[in-house]
Design an enzyme around this catalytic site. Structure first.
Site, PDB file in Angstrom:
ATOM      1  N   SER A  47       0.817  -1.215   0.000  1.00  0.00           N
ATOM      2  CA  SER A  47       0.000   0.000   0.000  1.00  0.00           C
ATOM      3  C   SER A  47       0.846   1.258   0.000  1.00  0.00           C
ATOM      4  CB  SER A  47      -0.912   0.003   1.229  1.00  0.00           C
ATOM      5  OG  SER A  47      -0.143  -0.028   2.416  1.00  0.00           O
ATOM      6  N   LYS A  48       2.125   1.144   0.359  1.00  0.00           N
ATOM      7  CA  LYS A  48       2.999   2.310   0.463  1.00  0.00           C
ATOM      8  C   LYS A  48       3.317   2.936  -0.898  1.00  0.00           C
ATOM      9  CE  LYS A  48       3.368   2.184   4.950  1.00  0.00           C
ATOM     10  NZ  LYS A  48       2.799   3.240   5.801  1.00  0.00           N
ATOM     11  N   ASP A  49       3.058   2.202  -1.987  1.00  0.00           N
ATOM     12  CA  ASP A  49       3.215   2.813  -3.319  1.00  0.00           C
ATOM     13  C   ASP A  49       2.349   4.061  -3.444  1.00  0.00           C
ATOM     14  OD1 ASP A  49       4.832   0.701  -3.976  1.00  0.00           O
ATOM     15  OD2 ASP A  49       3.564  -0.075  -5.581  1.00  0.00           O
ATOM     16  N   ALA A  52       4.016   7.031  -1.514  1.00  0.00           N
ATOM     17  CA  ALA A  52       5.294   7.417  -2.120  1.00  0.00           C
ATOM     18  C   ALA A  52       5.057   8.252  -3.377  1.00  0.00           C
ATOM     19  CB  ALA A  52       6.122   6.179  -2.455  1.00  0.00           C
ATOM     20  N   THR A  79       7.627   1.309   2.748  1.00  0.00           N
ATOM     21  CA  THR A  79       7.649   2.676   2.220  1.00  0.00           C
ATOM     22  C   THR A  79       8.960   2.925   1.500  1.00  0.00           C
ATOM     23  OG1 THR A  79       6.238   3.444   4.021  1.00  0.00           O
ATOM     24  CG2 THR A  79       7.423   5.124   2.796  1.00  0.00           C
TER      25      THR A  79
END
Length: 346
Positions: A47-49, A52, A79
């Site tokens: 989910s950190k895409d 970012a 992340t």
């Protein structure tokens, strides 16, 4: 994406629009319907895409980030991978301060993506100069032309999920979602998603997952930071030893804490029952859902969405390693090693 060809210009165009999958076997016998938002379908497998790409493009738009600059971030691994991926495509240098409890798999992946990695001790106070928070701050001061993402205290962390994860879940459930179950680390995922969903229907319940050894649950209930709650734990990307401003505690209805051991075994259970190879934090999310069910949180009218934030490949040397699980004392008569499934022919 080019209109004349069915191709994408780069992997960044694949961020978001992850699938919602009905859970069948692991929730067998449960009242209600249960769905998992599979964030491993992002190109960076987490989910950190979303944050970012959103934070970096906002920094570009505002002129904060310029060609040739260096991006610095504090991360438990996911992340960092997402930032390294965006950085290599957009042409930025990437420096990451990583917690020592991050799996070797994650650290190796960060280096492979071209990031310079500083591994910092996990079990020190947040204000210790050796902590990954303080190391990132120091590097930002020392390196000219650097931008510190600072996901724990960046409102854009929440904003990214308000504009993507929340709307996707609302659309995928046709507005029928009754509960969201999500882990809280920086708090961006649960907070941004919750804000959007609550705007659509204030009756939707937002159920957070915290770790034993973290301060978030007690802070949510008392609004007091209790350092006595803090002790070392193994789950990465879940819970905190500080209070992130990227967590909107008012948007969250309730927290439940999970143990390292339960989260690890539940991740393995997800793989065996649903065929989904998920990460340690995803195991924590599912374990939290089980606990909420046992507490009577759901009924036959419930449509529950839980977020599986990352992929199991990042934990091969940890929860999917029988040796590591045995070292932690996680195997007993109830939970046995998978090594019995392997037979070597000589």
């Amino acid at each position: 994406m080019r209109e004349d060809l069915k191709v994408y210009d780069n992997v960044l165009q694949l961020v978001g629009n992850t699938p919602l999958i009905h859970l069948n076997k692991i929730t067998e016998g449960y009242k209600g319907q249960y769905f998992a938002k599979i964030e491993a379908f992002n190109p960076g497998h987490s989910s950190k895409d979303r944050i970012a790409l959103h934070i970096i493009e906002e920094a570009e738009r505002k002129g904060i980030l310029k060609p040739g600059d260096t991006i610095i971030e504090t991360t438990s691994g996911n992340t960092g991978f997402s930032i390294a991926m965006v950085s290599c495509i957009k042409g930025y240098e990437c420096i990451l301060a990583v917690s020592s409890k991050s799996s070797k798999d994650k650290i190796d992946m960060l280096k492979t993506m071209g990031a310079k990695v500083y591994v910092c001790p996990a079990n020190v106070p947040a204000d210790d100069p050796r902590s990954y928070y303080e190391v990132a701050k120091r590097l930002h001061k020392e390196i000219k032309g650097s931008v510190y993402i600072n996901q724990y205290f960046n409102e854009l962390n929440i904003d990214a999920h308000f504009h993507s994860t929340g709307p996707e879940i609302w659309k995928q459930t046709e507005g029928k979602i009754t509960h969201l179950v999500a882990c809280s680390g920086t708090g961006g995922t649960i907070s941004g998603t919750a804000r959007f969903l609550k705007q659509q229907n204030s009756d939707i319940k937002i159920l957070g997952i915290d770790a034993f050894g973290s301060v978030l649950k007690k802070y949510h209930e008392t609004r007091k930071f209790d350092k006595e709650e803090i002790y070392p734990y193994r789950i990465e990307g879940l819970g905190k030893n500080l209070i992130p401003t990227a967590t909107d505690f008012d948007a969250i209805d309730k927290f439940s804490k999970v143990t390292d051991e339960d989260a690890a075994h539940t991740a393995r259970e997800i793989a065996k029952t649903e065929g989904l190879f998920v990460g340690y934090t995803s195991g924590a999310a599912m374990q939290g859902l089980k606990q909420y069910y046992e507490e009577g949180e759901f009924d036959e009218n419930s449509n529950v969405v839980l977020i599986f934030p990352d992929h199991g490949s990042r934990y091969m040397s940890k929860i999917y390693s029988d040796d590591w699980m045995n070292e932690q004392g996680f195997f007993d008569t109830q939970h046995e090693s998978t090594s019995q499934s392997i037979e070597v022919i000589k």
